[in-house]
Design an enzyme around this catalytic site. Sequence first.
Site, PDB file in Angstrom:
ATOM      1  N   ASP A   1       0.813  -1.228   0.000  1.00  0.00           N
ATOM      2  CA  ASP A   1       0.000   0.000   0.000  1.00  0.00           C
ATOM      3  C   ASP A   1       0.840   1.269   0.000  1.00  0.00           C
ATOM      4  OD1 ASP A   1       0.660  -0.480   2.859  1.00  0.00           O
ATOM      5  OD2 ASP A   1      -0.574   1.297   3.172  1.00  0.00           O
TER       6      ASP A   1
ATOM      7  N   ASP B   1       5.978   0.446   3.055  1.00  0.00           N
ATOM      8  CA  ASP B   1       6.322  -0.790   3.751  1.00  0.00           C
ATOM      9  C   ASP B   1       5.855  -1.978   2.917  1.00  0.00           C
ATOM     10  OD1 ASP B   1       3.580  -0.702   4.051  1.00  0.00           O
ATOM     11  OD2 ASP B   1       3.642  -0.141   6.158  1.00  0.00           O
TER      12      ASP B   1
ATOM     13  N   TYR C   1      -4.912   0.625   9.709  1.00  0.00           N
ATOM     14  CA  TYR C   1      -6.110   0.915   8.917  1.00  0.00           C
ATOM     15  C   TYR C   1      -7.360   0.504   9.679  1.00  0.00           C
ATOM     16  CZ  TYR C   1      -3.111   1.974   4.945  1.00  0.00           C
ATOM     17  OH  TYR C   1      -2.167   2.550   4.123  1.00  0.00           O
TER      18      TYR C   1
ATOM     19  N   GLU D   1       5.753   9.999   2.791  1.00  0.00           N
ATOM     20  CA  GLU D   1       5.308   8.667   2.395  1.00  0.00           C
ATOM     21  C   GLU D   1       4.176   8.787   1.388  1.00  0.00           C
ATOM     22  OE1 GLU D   1       4.665   4.267   4.332  1.00  0.00           O
ATOM     23  OE2 GLU D   1       4.161   6.001   5.565  1.00  0.00           O
TER      24      GLU D   1
END
Length: 523
Positions: free
Chosen positions: A89, A92, A241, A487
Site C-alpha cells: 500500500d 512498507d 487501517y 510517504e
Amino acid sequence: MENETQTQQRRTPKFLHHCCYLIFLFIFFTLFSITQAFHYGDALSKSLLYFEAQRSGRLPYNQRVTWRHHSGLTDGLEQGVDLVGGYYDAGDHVKFGLPMAFTVTMLSWSAIEFRQEIVEAGELGHVMEAIKWGTDYFIKAHTSPNVLWAEVGDGDTDHYCWQRPEDMTTSRQAFKIDEKNPGSDLAGETAAAMAAASIVFKKTNPHYSQLLLHHAHQLFEFGDKYRGKYDGSVGVVKSYYASVSGYMDELLWAAMWLYKATDKEYYFDYIISKANTFGGIGWSITEFSWDVKYAGLQVLASKFLMDEKHKKHGDILEKYKSKAEYYICSCLNKNNGSNVERTPAGLLYVRQWNNMQYVSTATFLLTIYSNFLQSENQKLNCHDGLVGHEEILSFAKSQVDYILGLNPLNMSYLVGYGPKYPKRVHHRGASIVSYKENKGFIGCTQGYDNWYGVQEPNPNILVGALVGGPDNEDNFEDQRNNYMQTEACTYNTAPLVGVFAKFLQIEDRRLVHDSDSLLVASF
C-alpha cells in the site's frame, strides 16, 4: 521569359504570406509549449508507473519499473493458500486489504467515468493492467464464499525492518475474515472493487468480467449476512487501517457498484431501503477516503435522479443528492460554517497525516460532479448561492495544479514530475540500492544503518507517487523520516488517473480551438 518573370513576381507576395504565417504558427506553438504550465499527459503516464513500483509477487515480462524485482513469492504458504501478488500500500511491505481494494475501486471508477479521455491519452491498457493486478489478487484471497484473506504481514514486525521487498525477512503471516470473524467493511469494499472492475472489463474480457461479478456477489452476501468491523476480527490492523466509519458505508457502496454492474433491482432497493438506517442520507461528510465512502456513494446516487425508472424513489435520491452537494459545497468553501480548511495557498486541508489523499479524492469527486451538472445543464445549490459547473472544475484544476507545482515551494508532490519533487520519499525499496544493481542480501536493520538516515536522495525514483504533502501552512520537509509528509500510498494516486486524463483532454481541445481561431484570424 518576361511573362514568367511577371508571374513569379505576382506569386511572391502570396508565397511570403504563407511563409510568414508558418513562421508565426511555429513561434506561437513554441511559446505555447514553453508557457503551458502543466503537461497532464506526462502526469497521467507517470502516475500509472507508480502502481508497477508497488507490485508484490512475480513481476511480468513487460514490467516498466526496472529497479523492482520479484518479492513475496511465499505469501500464504504457511496458511496453505496462494496469496502471491497484489500491492504494497505504501512504503512498507504489508498487504492491507481495505486500502488495496479502495485503490482498485478508484482506478476502476476512473476507467469508467473517463474512459474516452484515457483512451485518447493512449493509457487505457496500463490502467486496465493496474486494475487487474489488484483483482487477480482478490480472486486468490477470496478462497470460499465466506472467507476473505484480509492482510499479509503485520505492521509491527514490518516496521522494525528497513529492507527491500526482494530481501524481506519479516513475518508474512496472513489474516482472514470468515463467518466467526466478520469484516463487512473489508468484504464490502472488495465487492465494490470487483463489481466496478467488472464494468471496465465487460467488453474486452467478458469471461473475466463475469468471474469478478461472481466474487462480488458472494462477498456482498457474506459481508451483509455476517456483519461486523474487520478490525475487530483482525486486531493487527487497528494501528494502521482501523475502520473508524464502520461497515455501513461499505455495504451501501458495494450495493451501489453491484447495481451499476448488474442493473439488478435488489441492489438498488438495498441502497434505498437502508439509506437512512445505514447513514447514506444521514451523514454530512467532508472527506472521502479508504475508510469513509459516503461522499462517493452520495455523488453516484445523485445521478439516478435523472433516470425515469427511479422517479418513484425521488424523495430518497434527493436526500442523497443534498448530502453530495454538502460535500461539494464544503470543498468550495460555500457551506454555512462546515467547510474543508485550506492552506494559505489554497490547498484543501483535512488532517496532518497524509493530507494529499483527501485532496486527490476531493478533486476526483469535484470533477465528476462538474461533468454531471454540465450534462444535465444544472447548477450546484450551496448555502452561499448557485455555482456553475465551470467554477467547480476550475477549483478542481487549482488543486491538481497545486499538486503539480503551482504552490509556494514550486514543488511537485507527484514524484518524478517536473524539475522539483521530493527526493527522499519514505519508501524502503526506493531508498535502497536496486536489487537489479546489487543482489547482495540487505538485512533487516542494515537498511536503517546504511540507507534510512543518509541525506542523499533515494537511488530509485518512485515515479508517479503522490506523497503526503505539505502542512497547513504550505510547508514541506523532504526528509525520509518525515513519513507524515514524504510517504506515498496507492490510494493517493489512484483518483488522479481519471482527473489527469480529463484535464489533458481539456488542454488538447483548447489548443485545437486556439489554433483554429488563429488560422481563421490569419486569413
